[in-house]
Scaffold this motif. Structure first.
Motif, PDB file in Angstrom:
ATOM      1  N   GLY A   1      23.721  50.057 -26.210  1.00  0.00           N
ATOM      2  CA  GLY A   1      25.065  50.607 -26.374  1.00  0.00           C
ATOM      3  C   GLY A   1      26.087  49.960 -25.473  1.00  0.00           C
ATOM      4  N   SER A   2      27.299  50.463 -25.600  1.00  0.00           N
ATOM      5  CA  SER A   2      28.393  50.006 -24.742  1.00  0.00           C
ATOM      6  C   SER A   2      29.263  51.208 -24.400  1.00  0.00           C
ATOM      7  CB  SER A   2      29.197  48.919 -25.443  1.00  0.00           C
ATOM      8  OG  SER A   2      29.654  49.382 -26.685  1.00  0.00           O
ATOM      9  N   PRO A   3      29.908  51.167 -23.235  1.00  0.00           N
ATOM     10  CA  PRO A   3      30.744  52.304 -22.821  1.00  0.00           C
ATOM     11  C   PRO A   3      31.971  52.456 -23.727  1.00  0.00           C
ATOM     12  CG  PRO A   3      30.295  50.826 -20.975  1.00  0.00           C
ATOM     13  CD  PRO A   3      29.836  50.145 -22.211  1.00  0.00           C
ATOM     14  N   ASN A   4      32.316  53.703 -24.027  1.00  0.00           N
ATOM     15  CA  ASN A   4      33.536  53.968 -24.797  1.00  0.00           C
ATOM     16  C   ASN A   4      34.671  54.255 -23.831  1.00  0.00           C
ATOM     17  OD1 ASN A   4      33.106  56.592 -23.923  1.00  0.00           O
ATOM     18  ND2 ASN A   4      32.730  57.439 -25.945  1.00  0.00           N
ATOM     19  N   SER A   5      35.797  54.699 -24.344  1.00  0.00           N
ATOM     20  CA  SER A   5      36.971  54.950 -23.499  1.00  0.00           C
ATOM     21  C   SER A   5      36.738  56.075 -22.486  1.00  0.00           C
ATOM     22  CB  SER A   5      38.188  55.266 -24.373  1.00  0.00           C
ATOM     23  OG  SER A   5      37.908  56.380 -25.194  1.00  0.00           O
ATOM     24  N   ASP A   6      35.817  56.994 -22.785  1.00  0.00           N
ATOM     25  CA  ASP A   6      35.493  58.096 -21.869  1.00  0.00           C
ATOM     26  C   ASP A   6      34.514  57.678 -20.780  1.00  0.00           C
ATOM     27  OD1 ASP A   6      36.983  59.617 -23.618  1.00  0.00           O
ATOM     28  OD2 ASP A   6      35.238  60.463 -24.636  1.00  0.00           O
ATOM     29  N   GLY A   7      33.944  56.487 -20.923  1.00  0.00           N
ATOM     30  CA  GLY A   7      32.929  56.036 -19.974  1.00  0.00           C
ATOM     31  C   GLY A   7      31.519  56.374 -20.413  1.00  0.00           C
ATOM     32  N   ASN A   8      31.367  57.105 -21.541  1.00  0.00           N
ATOM     33  CA  ASN A   8      30.045  57.419 -22.072  1.00  0.00           C
ATOM     34  C   ASN A   8      29.526  56.225 -22.867  1.00  0.00           C
ATOM     35  OD1 ASN A   8      31.610  60.258 -22.193  1.00  0.00           O
ATOM     36  ND2 ASN A   8      29.457  60.577 -21.754  1.00  0.00           N
ATOM     37  N   VAL A   9      28.229  55.977 -22.770  1.00  0.00           N
ATOM     38  CA  VAL A   9      27.617  54.894 -23.535  1.00  0.00           C
ATOM     39  C   VAL A   9      27.369  55.386 -24.964  1.00  0.00           C
ATOM     40  CG1 VAL A   9      25.611  53.376 -23.726  1.00  0.00           C
ATOM     41  CG2 VAL A   9      26.550  53.926 -21.481  1.00  0.00           C
ATOM     42  N   CYS A  10      27.784  54.561 -25.937  1.00  0.00           N
ATOM     43  CA  CYS A  10      27.607  54.893 -27.352  1.00  0.00           C
ATOM     44  C   CYS A  10      26.887  53.757 -28.069  1.00  0.00           C
ATOM     45  CB  CYS A  10      28.958  55.113 -28.021  1.00  0.00           C
ATOM     46  SG  CYS A  10      29.824  56.562 -27.434  1.00  0.00           S
ATOM     47  N   VAL A  11      26.129  54.125 -29.075  1.00  0.00           N
ATOM     48  CA  VAL A  11      25.436  53.155 -29.922  1.00  0.00           C
ATOM     49  C   VAL A  11      25.392  53.748 -31.322  1.00  0.00           C
ATOM     50  CG1 VAL A  11      23.125  54.081 -29.465  1.00  0.00           C
ATOM     51  CG2 VAL A  11      23.388  51.671 -30.073  1.00  0.00           C
ATOM     52  N   THR A  12      25.397  52.900 -32.336  1.00  0.00           N
ATOM     53  CA  THR A  12      25.296  53.428 -33.703  1.00  0.00           C
ATOM     54  C   THR A  12      23.830  53.670 -34.051  1.00  0.00           C
ATOM     55  OG1 THR A  12      25.186  51.249 -34.739  1.00  0.00           O
ATOM     56  CG2 THR A  12      27.390  52.234 -34.469  1.00  0.00           C
ATOM     57  N   PHE A  13      23.619  54.591 -34.968  1.00  0.00           N
ATOM     58  CA  PHE A  13      22.262  54.901 -35.413  1.00  0.00           C
ATOM     59  C   PHE A  13      21.602  53.661 -36.011  1.00  0.00           C
ATOM     60  CE2 PHE A  13      19.421  56.427 -38.870  1.00  0.00           C
ATOM     61  CZ  PHE A  13      18.434  56.949 -38.066  1.00  0.00           C
ATOM     62  N   GLY A  14      22.362  52.891 -36.775  1.00  0.00           N
ATOM     63  CA  GLY A  14      21.814  51.682 -37.393  1.00  0.00           C
ATOM     64  C   GLY A  14      21.311  50.689 -36.366  1.00  0.00           C
TER      65      GLY A  14
ATOM     66  N   LYS B   1      21.035  68.527 -25.140  1.00  0.00           N
ATOM     67  CA  LYS B   1      22.380  68.081 -24.755  1.00  0.00           C
ATOM     68  C   LYS B   1      22.371  66.795 -23.937  1.00  0.00           C
ATOM     69  CE  LYS B   1      24.374  72.671 -25.186  1.00  0.00           C
ATOM     70  NZ  LYS B   1      24.195  72.667 -26.577  1.00  0.00           N
ATOM     71  N   VAL B   2      21.455  65.890 -24.296  1.00  0.00           N
ATOM     72  CA  VAL B   2      21.392  64.563 -23.686  1.00  0.00           C
ATOM     73  C   VAL B   2      22.263  63.603 -24.488  1.00  0.00           C
ATOM     74  CG1 VAL B   2      19.853  62.622 -23.136  1.00  0.00           C
ATOM     75  CG2 VAL B   2      19.104  64.967 -22.718  1.00  0.00           C
ATOM     76  N   VAL B   3      22.271  63.778 -25.814  1.00  0.00           N
ATOM     77  CA  VAL B   3      23.110  62.971 -26.700  1.00  0.00           C
ATOM     78  C   VAL B   3      23.881  63.891 -27.636  1.00  0.00           C
ATOM     79  CG1 VAL B   3      21.521  60.993 -26.665  1.00  0.00           C
ATOM     80  CG2 VAL B   3      21.349  62.677 -28.508  1.00  0.00           C
ATOM     81  N   THR B   4      24.900  63.336 -28.266  1.00  0.00           N
ATOM     82  CA  THR B   4      25.610  64.065 -29.312  1.00  0.00           C
ATOM     83  C   THR B   4      25.954  63.093 -30.428  1.00  0.00           C
ATOM     84  OG1 THR B   4      27.413  65.596 -29.804  1.00  0.00           O
ATOM     85  CG2 THR B   4      27.921  63.783 -28.305  1.00  0.00           C
ATOM     86  N   TYR B   5      25.987  63.615 -31.641  1.00  0.00           N
ATOM     87  CA  TYR B   5      26.379  62.845 -32.820  1.00  0.00           C
ATOM     88  C   TYR B   5      26.749  63.825 -33.912  1.00  0.00           C
ATOM     89  CZ  TYR B   5      21.432  63.723 -33.898  1.00  0.00           C
ATOM     90  OH  TYR B   5      20.218  64.323 -34.097  1.00  0.00           O
TER      91      TYR B   5
ATOM     92  N   ILE C   1      16.958  57.329 -23.719  1.00  0.00           N
ATOM     93  CA  ILE C   1      18.099  57.123 -22.815  1.00  0.00           C
ATOM     94  C   ILE C   1      18.171  55.653 -22.407  1.00  0.00           C
ATOM     95  CG2 ILE C   1      18.981  57.615 -20.497  1.00  0.00           C
ATOM     96  CD1 ILE C   1      17.819  60.506 -20.889  1.00  0.00           C
ATOM     97  N   GLU C   2      17.032  55.083 -22.042  1.00  0.00           N
ATOM     98  CA  GLU C   2      17.003  53.673 -21.626  1.00  0.00           C
ATOM     99  C   GLU C   2      17.403  52.745 -22.771  1.00  0.00           C
ATOM    100  OE1 GLU C   2      16.698  52.656 -18.487  1.00  0.00           O
ATOM    101  OE2 GLU C   2      16.675  54.804 -18.094  1.00  0.00           O
TER     102      GLU C   2
ATOM    103  N   LEU D   1      25.723  59.076 -25.439  1.00  0.00           N
ATOM    104  CA  LEU D   1      24.859  59.521 -24.352  1.00  0.00           C
ATOM    105  C   LEU D   1      25.688  60.401 -23.419  1.00  0.00           C
ATOM    106  CD1 LEU D   1      22.029  59.177 -23.090  1.00  0.00           C
ATOM    107  CD2 LEU D   1      22.953  57.219 -21.833  1.00  0.00           C
ATOM    108  N   LEU D   2      25.311  61.669 -23.286  1.00  0.00           N
ATOM    109  CA  LEU D   2      26.052  62.614 -22.451  1.00  0.00           C
ATOM    110  C   LEU D   2      25.581  62.614 -20.997  1.00  0.00           C
ATOM    111  CD1 LEU D   2      26.227  65.626 -24.927  1.00  0.00           C
ATOM    112  CD2 LEU D   2      27.983  63.904 -24.464  1.00  0.00           C
ATOM    113  N   LYS D   3      24.303  62.383 -20.783  1.00  0.00           N
ATOM    114  CA  LYS D   3      23.772  62.301 -19.426  1.00  0.00           C
ATOM    115  C   LYS D   3      22.611  61.322 -19.416  1.00  0.00           C
ATOM    116  CE  LYS D   3      21.254  66.666 -20.003  1.00  0.00           C
ATOM    117  NZ  LYS D   3      21.049  67.985 -19.461  1.00  0.00           N
ATOM    118  N   ASP D   4      22.437  60.635 -18.298  1.00  0.00           N
ATOM    119  CA  ASP D   4      21.412  59.588 -18.288  1.00  0.00           C
ATOM    120  C   ASP D   4      20.140  59.992 -17.553  1.00  0.00           C
ATOM    121  OD1 ASP D   4      22.413  59.490 -15.761  1.00  0.00           O
ATOM    122  OD2 ASP D   4      23.032  57.398 -15.837  1.00  0.00           O
TER     123      ASP D   4
END
Length: 83
Positions: free
Chosen positions: A18-31, A57-61, A11-12, A78-81
């Protein structure tokens, strides 16, 4: 390390890289996660930690198993921190 501790570390790292997406969730690529030196030193089995975090259900991909190179552009959200 136990799984819950590794998920907290994950999570950390997602929040750091990562960076926040339009929904406010933080996203990062696997690479990005896979190729980061700090993540490489922390996680012995990054894919296993991601799968455990997805089950809780902490992350989704998309997909079940992420492979380096093939899935570098898969977005991990990231669904929940907290666990």
């Amino acid at each position: 390390m136990n799984v819950e501790h590794e998920i907290k570390l994950l999570i950390e790292e997602i929040k750091r890289l990562g960076s926040p997406n339009s929904d406010g969730n933080v996203c990062v690529t696997f690479g990005t996660l896979f190729n980061d030196d700090r993540c490489a030193n922390i996680f012995e089995a990054l894919v296993g930690t991601l799968r455990a975090a997805k089950r809780k259900k902490v992350v989704t991909y998309d997909g079940e198993l992420l492979l380096q190179g093939v899935h570098d552009n898969v977005s991990i959200k990231l669904l929940k921190d907290t666990l």
